[in-house]
Design an enzyme around this catalytic site. Structure first.
Site, short mmCIF file in Angstrom:
data_model
loop_
_atom_site.label_atom_id
_atom_site.label_comp_id
_atom_site.label_asym_id
_atom_site.label_seq_id
_atom_site.Cartn_x
_atom_site.Cartn_y
_atom_site.Cartn_z
N GLU A 22 -26.78 -17.73 -11.33
CA GLU A 22 -25.85 -16.86 -10.59
C GLU A 22 -26.48 -16.43 -9.29
OE1 GLU A 22 -25.79 -13.30 -13.03
OE2 GLU A 22 -24.93 -14.48 -14.64
N GLU A 50 -24.22 -4.85 -9.53
CA GLU A 50 -24.81 -4.43 -8.26
C GLU A 50 -23.70 -3.86 -7.38
OE1 GLU A 50 -28.04 -5.11 -8.48
OE2 GLU A 50 -28.84 -5.09 -6.44
N LYS A 99 -27.86 -13.71 -6.67
CA LYS A 99 -28.53 -12.42 -6.77
C LYS A 99 -27.96 -11.55 -5.65
CE LYS A 99 -33.14 -10.50 -7.38
NZ LYS A 99 -33.01 -9.38 -6.48
N ASP A 159 -27.36 -8.55 -3.18
CA ASP A 159 -28.33 -7.67 -2.54
C ASP A 159 -27.72 -6.28 -2.35
OD1 ASP A 159 -30.64 -6.88 -1.40
OD2 ASP A 159 -30.38 -7.98 0.47
N ASP A 176 0.84 -1.20 0.00
CA ASP A 176 0.00 0.00 0.00
C ASP A 176 0.87 1.25 0.00
OD1 ASP A 176 -2.04 -1.73 0.16
OD2 ASP A 176 -2.77 -1.11 2.15
N TYR A 218 -22.91 -8.34 -13.62
CA TYR A 218 -23.66 -9.54 -13.98
C TYR A 218 -24.33 -9.55 -15.36
CZ TYR A 218 -27.33 -6.57 -11.97
OH TYR A 218 -28.15 -5.53 -11.67
N GLU A 257 3.89 1.63 -1.26
CA GLU A 257 4.45 1.92 -2.60
C GLU A 257 3.37 2.47 -3.53
OE1 GLU A 257 7.82 -1.33 -3.51
OE2 GLU A 257 5.98 -2.11 -2.61
N PHE A 258 2.16 1.91 -3.38
CA PHE A 258 1.03 2.37 -4.20
C PHE A 258 0.78 3.85 -3.94
CE2 PHE A 258 -3.36 3.31 -5.07
CZ PHE A 258 -3.63 2.64 -6.26
N ASP A 259 0.71 4.19 -2.66
CA ASP A 259 0.42 5.57 -2.29
C ASP A 259 1.50 6.53 -2.79
OD1 ASP A 259 -1.92 4.86 -1.13
OD2 ASP A 259 -1.13 4.75 0.91
N SER A 304 -36.17 -5.04 -14.62
CA SER A 304 -36.14 -5.74 -13.34
C SER A 304 -36.34 -7.24 -13.65
CB SER A 304 -37.24 -5.12 -12.50
OG SER A 304 -37.60 -5.97 -11.50
N LEU A 305 -36.50 -8.05 -12.65
CA LEU A 305 -36.66 -9.50 -12.88
C LEU A 305 -37.96 -9.98 -12.25
CD1 LEU A 305 -33.10 -10.81 -11.94
CD2 LEU A 305 -34.11 -10.81 -14.22
N LYS A 308 -36.17 -16.21 -5.06
CA LYS A 308 -35.88 -15.49 -3.81
C LYS A 308 -35.73 -16.46 -2.64
CE LYS A 308 -36.14 -11.43 -3.49
NZ LYS A 308 -36.70 -10.17 -3.82
N CYS A 345 -49.55 8.31 24.37
CA CYS A 345 -49.68 8.90 25.71
C CYS A 345 -49.90 10.40 25.47
CB CYS A 345 -48.41 8.67 26.51
SG CYS A 345 -48.37 9.72 27.97
N LYS A 359 -30.74 -17.52 -15.84
CA LYS A 359 -30.78 -16.83 -17.14
C LYS A 359 -30.62 -17.85 -18.26
CE LYS A 359 -28.57 -12.79 -15.13
NZ LYS A 359 -27.37 -11.99 -14.96
N CYS A 412 -45.72 7.43 32.76
CA CYS A 412 -46.30 8.52 33.56
C CYS A 412 -47.70 8.19 34.06
CB CYS A 412 -46.32 9.81 32.75
SG CYS A 412 -47.55 9.79 31.45
N CYS A 448 -50.11 4.79 30.33
CA CYS A 448 -48.70 4.96 29.96
C CYS A 448 -47.80 4.31 31.02
CB CYS A 448 -48.38 6.45 29.84
SG CYS A 448 -46.64 6.76 29.50
N CYS A 488 -44.53 13.67 30.62
CA CYS A 488 -44.10 12.27 30.49
C CYS A 488 -42.60 12.26 30.16
CB CYS A 488 -44.94 11.62 29.38
SG CYS A 488 -44.57 9.89 29.16
S1 IVH Z 1 -29.81 -9.71 -14.22
C1 IVH Z 1 -32.21 -7.99 -17.67
N1 IVH Z 1 -28.27 -10.80 -12.39
O1 IVH Z 1 -31.79 -7.89 -9.01
C2 IVH Z 1 -31.53 -8.68 -16.56
N2 IVH Z 1 -29.72 -9.03 -11.72
O2 IVH Z 1 -34.68 -8.03 -8.74
C3 IVH Z 1 -31.18 -7.77 -15.49
N3 IVH Z 1 -29.51 -8.40 -9.36
O3 IVH Z 1 -32.52 -5.35 -11.31
C4 IVH Z 1 -30.85 -8.33 -14.19
N4 IVH Z 1 -27.94 -9.85 -8.85
O4 IVH Z 1 -30.44 -5.07 -9.72
C5 IVH Z 1 -29.22 -9.87 -12.65
N5 IVH Z 1 -26.82 -11.81 -10.90
C6 IVH Z 1 -27.75 -10.90 -11.15
C7 IVH Z 1 -28.25 -10.03 -10.16
C8 IVH Z 1 -29.24 -9.10 -10.49
C9 IVH Z 1 -28.70 -8.87 -8.40
C10 IVH Z 1 -30.51 -7.35 -9.14
C11 IVH Z 1 -30.60 -6.36 -10.26
C12 IVH Z 1 -32.00 -6.52 -10.78
C13 IVH Z 1 -32.72 -6.98 -9.57
C14 IVH Z 1 -34.04 -7.63 -9.89
#
Ligand code: IVH
Length: 691
Positions: free
Chosen positions: A111, A170, A113, A115, A31, A222, A33-35, A80-81, A308, A420, A284, A405, A402, A426
């Site tokens: 894969e 993410e 997911k 969070d 670190d 991802y 040397e990096f700095d 979204s999924l 989920k 209350c 996928k 009081c 309460c 109180c």
């Molecule tokens: S694929 C069109 N892969 O989960 C495909 N999403 O609940 C787009 N997420 O919007 C999503 N891990 O923000 C994908 N391995 C993963 C993920 C992932 C987390 C999130 C992502 C997505 C949300 C949907």
């Protein structure tokens, strides 16, 4: 070697070290040397501002460029999924996919997911050009400067990368970093975040990228929506890894839904060993051409689905129920439990929400209960093991008075909570109101909860207004106070007299008035008197103020004790009017919209904003056709400059600006407004005092 050559060499070298450190976890240098290399680059860049490059490794440490976020359109919509929760749901998804695929050979990629918070990164010629949040899926916030500070977001790609690339992933906060960061917040008197996801989300939206750089964030990528090198998603991610992206190597290709299910089962337990939180599995269709054939619905792709995980649960015995009284008198029931392990912590208390929920659960003392840790910091009781109940168990009756009081509790129509009503006498309500009054976002007085307790017990402070009549002699005689700490407290109280009106309005604790409504009301009415004199209808028609807040304001002023409280604060010089820096000094800038970017010699960015407003101008965040001036400071980003040039917007420097407002060559004397970070906080945190 010229300076430019050395700058280029250092940038390349540092990009490589970043990659080794953050992605491969295999640093070649220390670190230290990096700095040293980084410092050399920083010095050279400072000497040559003309060689500024927003993707330079020096930008990792965060600058204060471009605070306000500009909304920009996604190149590809950010979908979204769809969710699934059972093997049957997966089988349904599989048969829909197979219907289209027919007899063709195909497989799924499974894969984890992650969070966290979704991000979309754009690269041109291997350089990071833009980072957007998801926003509404069509437009997101441009958070490029914040994203640049995250070690695992490559600023410069390696190897055979495509000329144009968009990649999604993410942003997560790994648990270890989260714990340490939260600990630090607690020690500094800040509210801890409820979970790593909230912490990551709050961090990405901070206005200061310097502060973001301090947060332990990580980018797990991802998905590539732009043109890809292979027809296999699995292979594409492997290739993207070689360009420098952090892509956890934990995915698997599965031929059948049974294999998919086996992967899910494996990770349902194994995920606890991972350094970051996951909330499911994403399945996928692996082939990109099949993905395109399958297409998408309005919101989600037909070629992918999320599975989920069920939240973790624990079973334990309910020992007793406590009732806590909040600063507004709200009664919160809390379960005392036989200690039990849940998701890595030992749980002794859990939320029971309110009387309705308790009735619905029919919870009884000595019941065996199931608790879950949802998104909140406090676990909740979700179910009762009714079979384990003994014959003599009796329904639990909610308290009528309460616990602090003794006043009889009341319940407002349409509200789930009991209150209350004895707010003046109180103790937890009195102390709670003072605690709120002194918080950073309110009067910002350095006063800990224990000291409030001391002052209250000593009879020195009964309302927040009494703080202003405290003397050094009152304080210095208290336990744990010495000369210096007593002086500091008195100074801090005195300093709070210059807190602007909007924060005072928030501080006085009118029920339902939060920070945002306080700001809006202060801006519209300019004084507390004007708010008091406004009609219910006028108040209701104010932005961010609905029926509930308007009624609450009217109620507040109907109480003579509140009027007396305000009078005492007024008599002590608290700001009940919008004054000072934001009040116009002149109107030389009237009709002018000004964008500021970069850093300035004589004033902070916030002060510059105040100056613009004080001289009648309007400060806006993004350059557009209607912008009058771009006020350019040091380190201004090239995109803003280009935009200004393309719209024909005049670019002015700091000194020219001062000349315009008649302050040329002198330092404008304006009141300094402290700029504090507004972390996004989950409401659950407000209940933290419970634990
Ligand atoms: S694929 C069109 N892969 O989960 C495909 N999403 O609940 C787009 N997420 O919007 C999503 N891990 O923000 C994908 N391995 C993963 C993920 C992932 C987390 C999130 C992502 C997505 C949300 C949907």
């Amino acid at each position: 070697m010229t300076d430019l050559e050395r700058i280029t060499e250092l940038r390349n070298e540092l990009h490589r070290h970043n990659y080794n450190y953050y992605v491969k976890h295999n640093p070649e240098i220390s670190d230290f040397e990096f700095d040293k290399l980084l410092k050399e680059l920083q010095d050279l860049e400072q000497k040559h501002p003309e060689y500024f490059d927003p993707t330079s490794p020096t930008q990792r440490v965060g600058s204060d460029l471009d605070s306000g976020f500009v909304q920009e359109k996604h190149e590809y919509p950010m979908l979204s999924l769809a969710n699934s929760y059972s093997l049957e749901d997966l089988q349904e998804f599989d048969s829909r996919v197979r219907k289209l695929v027919g007899t063709r050979d195909f497989c799924y990629t499974c894969e984890l997911k992650y969070d966290g918070v979704a991000i979309s990164l754009q690269y041109k010629d291997g350089k990071l050009t833009r980072a957007l949040t998801r926003g509404d899926g069509i437009q997101g916030d441009n958070i490029t400067n914040n994203a640049k500070t995250i070690g695992t977001v490559p600023l410069q790609l390696h190897g055979n990368y495509p000329k144009e690339l968009e990649i999604r992933g993410e942003i997560v906060m790994p648990r270890k970093g989260f714990d340490a960061f939260n600990q630090e917040r607690i020690e500094q008197g800040d509210q801890p975040f409820a979970n790593p996801r909230n912490a990551a989300a709050g961090s990405l939206k901070l206005q200061s990228s310097k502060e973001v750089a301090r947060r332990p964030l990580q980018a797990n990528m991802y998905y590539i929506p732009s043109e890809t090198p292979s027809d296999s998603h699995y292979e594409n991610l492997a290739i993207a890894r070689s360009w420098g992206f952090n892509i956890p190597d934990l995915s698997e290709q599965c031929k059948t839904i049974d294999d998919v299910y086996a992967y899910i089962k494996k990770w349902d337990t194994k995920r606890k060993e991972l350094p970051f939180d996951t909330d499911g599995i994403v399945i996928k269709v692996d082939s990109i051409s099949l993905q395109q054939e399958l297409g998408m619905t309005a919101k989600t792709p037909r070629w992918a689905i999320a599975f989920k995980f069920k939240a973790e649960r624990a079973r334990t015995k309910l020992l007793s129920i406590d009732f806590q009284v909040g600063r507004q008198g709200t009664i919160t029931p809390v379960a005392n439990l036989e200690p039990v392990h849940l998701a890595g912590t030992i749980i002794k208390r859990a939320s029971l929400y309110n009387a309705d929920q308790m009735k619905e659960l029919d919870i009884r003392i000595n019941d065996y209960v199931y608790i879950e840790k949802g998104g909140e910091i406090i676990p909740k009781v979700v179910e009762i093991d009714v079979d384990a109940r003994t014959a003599d168990s009796k329904p639990f009756a909610f308290i009528t008075h309460c616990p602090e009081c003794g006043a009889e509790l009341v319940r407002m129509e349409d509200e789930a909570n009991y209150y209350c009503p004895n707010s003046k006498n109180c103790p937890p309500q009195i102390k709670g109101k003072i605690e709120h009054f002194v918080t950073r976002k309110a009067m910002d007085i350095a006063l800990a909860g224990a000291t409030i307790d001391q002052l209250y017990k000593a009879g020195l402070v009964k309302t927040s207004a009494d703080l202003y009549t405290l003397t050094y002699n009152d304080v210095v005689t208290l336990d744990r106070f010495a000369e210096k700490s007593a002086k500091n407290l008195i100074d801090s109280i005195q300093a709070s007299k210059s807190v602007p009106f909007a924060r005072v309005l928030y501080a006085i604790g009118i029920r339902h008035i939060g920070e945002t409504s306080a700001k809006t009301l202060a801006k519209k009415y300019k004084s507390l008197d004007a708010i008091q004199n406004a009609t219910l209808e006028e108040l209701q028609s104010t932005e961010d103020v609905g029926e509930i807040i308007a009624a609450s304001i009217k109620n507040y002023f109907a109480d003579p004790d509140n009027i007396q409280f305000i009078e005492k604060l007024k008599a002590n010089g608290i700001q009940f009017e919008e004054t000072g820096s934001t009040q116009a000094i002149s109107n030389v800038l009237e009709g002018k919209t000004i964008v500021i970017s970069g850093t300035f010699e004589k004033h902070s960015r916030d002060e510059m904003k105040e100056l613009i407003e004080a001289y009648g101008g309007k400060n806006v965040s993004g350059v557009s056709k209607s912008t009058t001036y771009l006020l350019a400071g040091d380190g201004i980003g090239p995109s803003k400059l280009e935009k200004a040039q393309s719209f024909g917007v005049s670019i002015i420097d700091e000194e020219t600006f001062y000349q315009m407002i008649g302050l040329g060559d002198s330092s404008a004397d304006i009141q300094k407004t402290p700029t504090k970070q507004d972390d996004q906080q989950n409401n659950a945190n407000q209940q933290l005092s419970l634990f």
